[in-house]
Structure formats: C-alpha cells, structure tokens
Scaffold this motif. Sequence first.
Motif, short mmCIF file in Angstrom:
data_model
loop_
_atom_site.label_atom_id
_atom_site.label_comp_id
_atom_site.label_asym_id
_atom_site.label_seq_id
_atom_site.Cartn_x
_atom_site.Cartn_y
_atom_site.Cartn_z
N PHE A 98 0.80 -1.22 0.00
CA PHE A 98 0.00 0.00 0.00
C PHE A 98 0.84 1.28 0.00
CE2 PHE A 98 -3.14 -3.02 1.48
CZ PHE A 98 -4.33 -2.54 0.94
N ASN A 99 2.18 1.15 0.04
CA ASN A 99 3.05 2.31 0.16
C ASN A 99 2.59 3.15 1.36
OD1 ASN A 99 5.20 3.99 -0.46
ND2 ASN A 99 3.95 5.28 -1.80
N ALA A 100 2.52 2.51 2.52
CA ALA A 100 1.94 3.09 3.72
C ALA A 100 2.92 3.05 4.88
CB ALA A 100 0.66 2.33 4.07
N ASP A 101 2.55 3.72 5.96
CA ASP A 101 3.38 3.76 7.17
C ASP A 101 2.59 3.27 8.37
OD1 ASP A 101 5.71 5.05 6.00
OD2 ASP A 101 4.51 6.89 5.94
N THR A 102 3.22 2.44 9.19
CA THR A 102 2.62 2.01 10.44
C THR A 102 2.75 3.15 11.44
OG1 THR A 102 3.15 -0.30 9.98
CG2 THR A 102 2.67 0.27 12.27
N VAL A 103 1.61 3.59 12.03
CA VAL A 103 1.63 4.75 12.93
C VAL A 103 1.41 4.36 14.39
CG1 VAL A 103 1.00 6.41 11.14
CG2 VAL A 103 -0.80 5.31 12.49
N TRP A 104 0.87 3.19 14.65
CA TRP A 104 0.77 2.64 16.00
C TRP A 104 0.58 1.13 15.89
CZ3 TRP A 104 -3.82 0.16 16.33
CH2 TRP A 104 -4.95 0.71 15.72
N PHE A 105 0.89 0.44 17.00
CA PHE A 105 0.71 -1.01 17.03
C PHE A 105 0.24 -1.43 18.40
CE2 PHE A 105 4.97 -0.61 18.68
CZ PHE A 105 5.26 -1.77 19.39
N SER A 106 -0.26 -2.65 18.49
CA SER A 106 -0.72 -3.23 19.74
C SER A 106 -0.13 -4.62 19.87
CB SER A 106 -2.26 -3.30 19.76
OG SER A 106 -2.70 -4.06 20.87
N GLU A 107 0.76 -4.76 20.83
CA GLU A 107 1.40 -6.06 21.09
C GLU A 107 1.58 -6.21 22.59
OE1 GLU A 107 2.55 -9.56 21.26
OE2 GLU A 107 2.21 -8.88 19.22
N LEU A 108 1.05 -7.28 23.17
CA LEU A 108 1.10 -7.52 24.60
C LEU A 108 2.45 -8.10 25.05
CD1 LEU A 108 -0.49 -7.56 27.27
CD2 LEU A 108 -1.36 -9.80 26.61
N ASN A 109 3.04 -8.94 24.24
CA ASN A 109 4.30 -9.61 24.60
C ASN A 109 5.44 -8.60 24.53
OD1 ASN A 109 6.83 -11.05 24.07
ND2 ASN A 109 5.56 -12.89 24.08
N GLN A 110 6.00 -8.25 25.68
CA GLN A 110 7.00 -7.18 25.73
C GLN A 110 8.29 -7.48 24.97
OE1 GLN A 110 6.55 -4.00 26.59
NE2 GLN A 110 4.44 -4.68 26.79
N PRO A 111 8.88 -8.68 25.06
CA PRO A 111 10.09 -8.93 24.26
C PRO A 111 9.82 -8.81 22.75
CG PRO A 111 9.90 -10.57 26.00
CD PRO A 111 8.61 -9.79 26.00
N VAL A 112 8.67 -9.28 22.31
CA VAL A 112 8.30 -9.18 20.89
C VAL A 112 8.06 -7.72 20.53
CG1 VAL A 112 6.55 -9.82 19.19
CG2 VAL A 112 7.38 -11.52 20.82
#
Length: 182
Positions: A31-45
């Motif tokens: 999509f020629n896009a940018d990730t602006v936020w994410f949600s990940e619970l596993n802290q090392p990952v």
Amino acid sequence: MHDQEDQPRRLRIGSLFSGYGGLDLAVEHVFNADTVWFSELNQPVAAVFSRHWPGVPNLGDITTINWHEVEPVDILIGGFPCQDVSTVGKRAGLAPGTRSGLWAHMAEAIDALRPEWVVIENVRGLLSSPATRPPAEGDRHDPRNPGDATLRELESDPWYLGDLAARPLRALGAVMPNRWLC
C-alpha cells in the motif's frame, strides 16, 4: 523539484496482534503506507517491533484500548491468535475465553475506527471452525448456538458462513460479517 506538499499523503496503518511486524512489512510495501501505531502484549516481541519501527507507539493490551481515543488509520491490520481455529489446534473456535476469541476486540476496533482497508491474516481453519454467535436482543441463545453442531456439519459446504441463526456459524462468517463487505 516538488515540495512535500505536492506528494500524496501516505496511508496510515494501525497494527493489532503485531508480533515482530511481518504483516506490517508486507502491507507497508503493497500500500506504500506507514505504520503509525501497534498493539502487542508480549514485551520482548514488542521490543523487536519497536526497534524496526522506532517512535511508533505500542498501545499495549488490545483488551484495554479505548478505540475512541486512538488515532484514526486508513488501514487496520492484524493476525489474531489462531490456536483455537487451527486444524492442528484444539478447535475451540471463536468464542469468549479462547485465545482466538480475542478476534472480538479487533472487531470492536474496526467498528470504532472505520478504516478504509482491513487486512486480516489467519489460518485456513477459519473455514471450518465454529464460532459462538453473540445473543441478539430479544433472541433466544439456544437456536443461535446449537449444541449438536459438529465439524462435519460445518465442512459439508466449505463456503457456508452461517447466515441463518439455526445453523452453526463458521469462524469465517464471524470474521467477515455482511456489514463490512460494502
């Protein structure tokens, strides 16, 4: 020479169940896009994700996010847990209390954010795993979730998504409701 203002705005991606960011890389490229936020619970990952996307905030546990306070995005992506819908898993399906049941939180994000695009990654087991229908107001729960539904009944028609309340709902039918296929 063109100014930045002449360039079209890049699409913005919100990422759920982000893992190390493999789906993000693919969607950013396509999509020629940018990730602006994410949600990940596993802290090392999440730390690995943050190293590749510095400055992109982690919203943390998807079950605690208030979607009305989140920056809107053009594309919402995610690969919710597959353990309960995988053909090699327990086949518990999409149901409250299962890991795959976390799908409901992604559905809430879709409803609240109303992105232009949604990209969901999961396993083929969505075609044959059962899902629990949420009770509708004024509707009896029993016919919506028949106890005698078996995986064989679900497999007899591989594209049946469970549109009728008296028939078993397939996990794919829960993930792709008609209200989103516009």
